[in-house]
Design a protein around this motif. Structure first.
Motif, mmCIF file in Angstrom:
data_model
loop_
_atom_site.group_PDB
_atom_site.id
_atom_site.type_symbol
_atom_site.label_atom_id
_atom_site.label_comp_id
_atom_site.label_asym_id
_atom_site.label_seq_id
_atom_site.Cartn_x
_atom_site.Cartn_y
_atom_site.Cartn_z
ATOM 1 N N ASP A 22 5.847 12.354 -0.614
ATOM 2 C CA ASP A 22 4.449 12.078 -0.288
ATOM 3 C C ASP A 22 4.087 10.673 -0.751
ATOM 4 N N LEU A 23 3.048 10.102 -0.158
ATOM 5 C CA LEU A 23 2.621 8.744 -0.513
ATOM 6 C C LEU A 23 1.461 8.755 -1.503
ATOM 7 N N ASP A 24 0.301 9.217 -1.053
ATOM 8 C CA ASP A 24 -0.915 9.164 -1.864
ATOM 9 C C ASP A 24 -0.830 10.115 -3.049
ATOM 10 N N ASN A 25 -1.074 9.585 -4.232
ATOM 11 C CA ASN A 25 -1.057 10.339 -5.489
ATOM 12 C C ASN A 25 0.321 10.894 -5.844
ATOM 13 N N THR A 26 1.346 10.255 -5.296
ATOM 14 C CA THR A 26 2.726 10.548 -5.677
ATOM 15 C C THR A 26 3.466 9.244 -5.937
ATOM 16 N N ILE A 27 3.532 8.385 -4.925
ATOM 17 C CA ILE A 27 4.135 7.063 -5.090
ATOM 18 C C ILE A 27 3.163 6.118 -5.794
ATOM 19 N N TYR A 28 1.899 6.295 -5.516
ATOM 20 C CA TYR A 28 0.850 5.548 -6.213
ATOM 21 C C TYR A 28 -0.337 6.480 -6.350
ATOM 22 N N PHE A 29 -1.291 6.116 -7.210
ATOM 23 C CA PHE A 29 -2.476 6.944 -7.406
ATOM 24 C C PHE A 29 -3.697 6.263 -6.796
ATOM 25 N N THR A 30 -4.500 7.051 -6.116
ATOM 26 C CA THR A 30 -5.630 6.491 -5.385
ATOM 27 C C THR A 30 -6.751 6.010 -6.305
ATOM 28 N N GLU A 34 -9.080 2.556 -5.908
ATOM 29 C CA GLU A 34 -10.187 3.068 -5.108
ATOM 30 C C GLU A 34 -10.911 1.969 -4.338
ATOM 31 N N ALA A 35 -11.138 0.823 -4.951
ATOM 32 C CA ALA A 35 -11.888 -0.241 -4.285
ATOM 33 C C ALA A 35 -11.181 -0.706 -3.015
ATOM 34 N N GLN A 36 -9.862 -0.953 -3.119
ATOM 35 C CA GLN A 36 -9.109 -1.409 -1.955
ATOM 36 C C GLN A 36 -9.091 -0.354 -0.845
ATOM 37 N N LEU A 37 -9.024 0.900 -1.246
ATOM 38 C CA LEU A 37 -8.834 1.977 -0.280
ATOM 39 C C LEU A 37 -10.127 2.463 0.363
ATOM 40 N N MET A 38 -11.202 2.513 -0.406
ATOM 41 C CA MET A 38 -12.339 3.325 0.009
ATOM 42 C C MET A 38 -13.652 2.596 0.243
ATOM 43 N N ASN A 39 -13.820 1.362 -0.224
ATOM 44 C CA ASN A 39 -15.126 0.714 -0.116
ATOM 45 C C ASN A 39 -15.663 0.692 1.314
ATOM 46 N N LEU A 45 -19.962 5.700 5.647
ATOM 47 C CA LEU A 45 -20.522 7.042 5.488
ATOM 48 C C LEU A 45 -21.956 6.995 4.982
ATOM 49 N N ASP A 46 -22.270 5.995 4.152
ATOM 50 C CA ASP A 46 -23.643 5.851 3.654
ATOM 51 C C ASP A 46 -24.614 5.497 4.774
ATOM 52 N N LYS A 47 -24.109 4.864 5.822
ATOM 53 C CA LYS A 47 -24.961 4.463 6.944
ATOM 54 C C LYS A 47 -25.101 5.559 7.996
ATOM 55 N N LYS A 62 -15.336 12.022 -3.249
ATOM 56 C CA LYS A 62 -14.336 12.238 -4.283
ATOM 57 C C LYS A 62 -13.105 12.938 -3.727
ATOM 58 N N GLU A 63 -13.333 13.902 -2.844
ATOM 59 C CA GLU A 63 -12.202 14.627 -2.266
ATOM 60 C C GLU A 63 -11.375 13.752 -1.350
ATOM 61 N N MET A 64 -12.010 12.752 -0.749
ATOM 62 C CA MET A 64 -11.286 11.859 0.151
ATOM 63 C C MET A 64 -10.226 11.045 -0.576
ATOM 64 N N LEU A 65 -10.314 10.954 -1.885
ATOM 65 C CA LEU A 65 -9.284 10.256 -2.656
ATOM 66 C C LEU A 65 -7.980 11.056 -2.705
ATOM 67 N N ARG A 66 -8.055 12.356 -2.418
ATOM 68 C CA ARG A 66 -6.872 13.213 -2.502
ATOM 69 C C ARG A 66 -6.537 13.907 -1.192
ATOM 70 N N THR A 67 -7.500 13.970 -0.264
ATOM 71 C CA THR A 67 -7.361 14.809 0.921
ATOM 72 C C THR A 67 -7.631 14.005 2.180
ATOM 73 N N PRO A 68 -6.842 14.199 3.263
ATOM 74 C CA PRO A 68 -7.089 13.475 4.514
ATOM 75 C C PRO A 68 -8.523 13.647 5.012
ATOM 76 N N PHE A 69 -9.066 12.567 5.585
ATOM 77 C CA PHE A 69 -10.469 12.555 5.993
ATOM 78 C C PHE A 69 -10.825 13.721 6.912
ATOM 79 N N GLN A 70 -9.976 14.025 7.882
ATOM 80 C CA GLN A 70 -10.308 15.082 8.846
ATOM 81 C C GLN A 70 -10.549 16.416 8.146
ATOM 82 N N LYS A 71 -9.753 16.715 7.127
ATOM 83 C CA LYS A 71 -9.924 17.968 6.402
ATOM 84 C C LYS A 71 -11.232 17.972 5.625
ATOM 85 N N VAL A 72 -11.571 16.834 5.021
ATOM 86 C CA VAL A 72 -12.825 16.736 4.270
ATOM 87 C C VAL A 72 -14.019 16.880 5.205
#
Length: 221
Positions: A22-30, A34-39, A45-47, A62-72
């Motif tokens: 796995d990539l996210d939270n295995t090879i690196y931690f989100t 967070e700034a690079q990935l989610m800003n 989403l705020d808009k 918060k869940e999007m840091l660990r879970t694919p967007f579609q599932k969230v």
């Protein structure tokens, strides 16, 4: 409360020659990245009118840091039009700032055998993460699963068939007990669950660890 979390051996493993990682939270931690990935997606989403309360939106982020967007989006019942706009954004987004691999990444890098990244998300975004981590040359292939229409079980079966792999020689490594670990066990493949925060204390896995220090032993090396 202090958790003591040990690698658990359910049987004597044969030496592994192939690794689905796995990539996210295995090879690196989100979280540290967070700034690079989610800003960008957070701002979008705020808009958007998601059709949910502000408290739920913050939980979803918060869940999007660990879970694919579609599932969230499905779990929190985002409005369809908002989900479509967010998916359109994420489908065309690349990570362009360097990412930091985990301190334990050397355990993955030094595994002896064929290594494949199997990750769920948007291809352009996931491949850009690999590029920004500077690890592309460590892997034979990066396989991105569309979380909206497929799952890692299908990806594992595809890779096994494509490369004529033996299940007995594969070890699946990841942090998601309900995805790669669950599907690996269903296919009769040994798994290593990385769970540094003890989020899955009762999850089934061939091996478990709070870090990857025992990964070489699990691989039979």
């Amino acid at each position: 409360m202090v958790f003591y979390f040990f690698l658990s051996y359910k049987n004597q493993s044969t030496m592994k020659h192939t690794f689905f990682i796995d990539l996210d939270n295995t090879i690196y931690f989100t979280k540290p990245n967070e700034a690079q990935l989610m800003n960008g997606i957070y701002s979008l989403l705020d808009k958007l009118d998601l059709g949910i309360a502000e408290e739920e939106k913050e939980l979803a982020k918060k869940e999007m840091l660990r879970t694919p967007f579609q599932k969230v989006a499905k779990k929190y019942r985002f409005k369809p039009e908002a989900t479509e706009q967010a998916i359109a954004y994420l489908s065309n987004r690349s990570v362009t700032a360097p990412l930091i691999p985990s301190e334990d990444y050397h355990y993955i890098k030094n595994l002896k055998g064929r290594k494949f990244i199997v990750t769920a998300g948007f291809p352009k975004q996931q491949n850009s993460k690999v590029a920004m981590l500077g690890i592309a040359e460590d892997f034979e292939e990066v396989f991105v699963v569309d979380a909206g229409s497929s799952n890692k079980k299908e990806a594992f079966l595809y890779l096994i068939e494509k490369y004529k792999l033996s299940k007995e020689e594969i070890l699946i490594i990841g942090d998601d007990a309900d995805s790669e670990i669950k599907f690996g066990l269903e296919l009769g493949i040994e798994t290593f669950l990385l769970d540094p925060e003890n989020l899955h204390p009762n999850a089934e896995s061939t091996y478990k660890g709070i870090d990857l220090s025992n990964l070489p032993s699990a691989a039979g090396e």
